[in-house]
Enzyme design. Structure first.
Site, mmCIF file in Angstrom:
data_model
loop_
_atom_site.group_PDB
_atom_site.id
_atom_site.type_symbol
_atom_site.label_atom_id
_atom_site.label_comp_id
_atom_site.label_asym_id
_atom_site.label_seq_id
_atom_site.Cartn_x
_atom_site.Cartn_y
_atom_site.Cartn_z
ATOM 1 C CE1 TYR A 30 29.163 -29.637 -12.099
ATOM 2 C CE2 TYR A 30 29.672 -31.547 -10.746
ATOM 3 C CZ TYR A 30 29.062 -30.990 -11.847
ATOM 4 O OH TYR A 30 28.358 -31.789 -12.708
ATOM 5 C CG ASP A 38 20.917 -27.796 -14.705
ATOM 6 O OD1 ASP A 38 20.593 -28.810 -15.347
ATOM 7 O OD2 ASP A 38 20.858 -27.724 -13.461
#
EC number: 5.4.99.12
Length: 249
Positions: free
Chosen positions: A111, A53
């Site tokens: 992540y 994003d």
């Protein structure tokens, strides 16, 4: 056509995300523009393994693309790296089979999410760590984060209105460490895939638990009830990094 797989990193601050957009700067578009120049103006399409994003960074994003000729991988890497914008780094490039697809080939992702709890905050890290200057019980968070490991329906941790029907995912590692200064927290999540805003929602919930505004047991309750309203707020994107993508042999 010859297919190439590339591992790239980028500073997400000035991008509206990885995926190409009509009126905003994206990582995909910048790399496609560079490849098109290298291909004498003939358009090249880039595919990404993950769609980060706006504001989210990558240390090890994977892409693939096709060229109408074969070229030495290091020469191609060097050309793409040096002619891409300074906030994109091309780490490696390799030839792959024509049927390889970076998104659909079986893989796992890791992540990291970095939180700066300094008082005062470090202005040099404002785009690269999420600031949380409130009291945190790290031990509570370390207990709670382990409850996210395993195979679960993560409906309660995804953004409302997501179109993905199957929300079952497997997290193989969920951990939290504190640096030696005590100022920076690093949350690490590895798994076979993550839902839209899932990691940021999990971190937001863990911070609320660490701040004693939610019980440790809240994680199990969210997983059981599959209710987004029971989870914490969505953490800001600037602390999130796509660290690594690993493909099965």
């Amino acid at each position: 056509m010859t297919r190439y797989k590339a591992t790239i990193s980028y500073d997400g601050y000035a991008f509206a995300g990885f995926q190409r957009q009509s009126h905003a700067r994206s990582v995909q578009e910048e790399i496609e523009k560079t490849l098109t120049r290298l291909n004498k103006g003939q358009a090249i399409t880039v595919h990404g393994a993950g769609r980060t994003d706006s504001g989210v960074h990558a240390l090890g994003q994977v892409i693939h693309f096709d060229l109408p000729y074969q070229i030495d991988e290091e020469k191609l890497r060097f050309a793409l790296d040096t002619q891409s914008p300074e906030d994109i780094d091309v780490i490696s490039i390799e030839l792959v089979a024509d049927d390889f697809h970076c998104r659909y080939a079986k893989h796992s992702k890791t992540y990291e999410f970095i939180v700066d709890r300094g008082r005062p905050k470090n202005p040099m890290r404002r785009h690269y760590a999420t600031h949380f200057p409130y009291p945190l019980d790290v031990e509570r968070m370390q207990i709670a984060i382990k409850k996210l490991e395993g195979t679960h329906d993560f409906t309660g941790f995804t953004a409302s209105g997501t179109s993905v029907e199957d929300k079952v995912r497997t997290i193989t590692e969920a951990s939290l460490i504190v640096d030696e200064t005590g100022q920076f927290l690093t949350f690490t999540f590895s798994g076979n895939g993550f839902l839209y805003k899932q990691i940021r929602n999990m971190v937001g919930t863990l911070l609320k638990i660490g701040n004693n505004r939610m019980p440790v047991e809240q994680i199990a309750l969210i997983l059981e009830k599959k209710d987004r309203q029971l989870a914490g707020p969505t953490a800001a994107p600037n602390g999130l990094y796509l660290k690594e993508i690993r493909y099965e042999e």
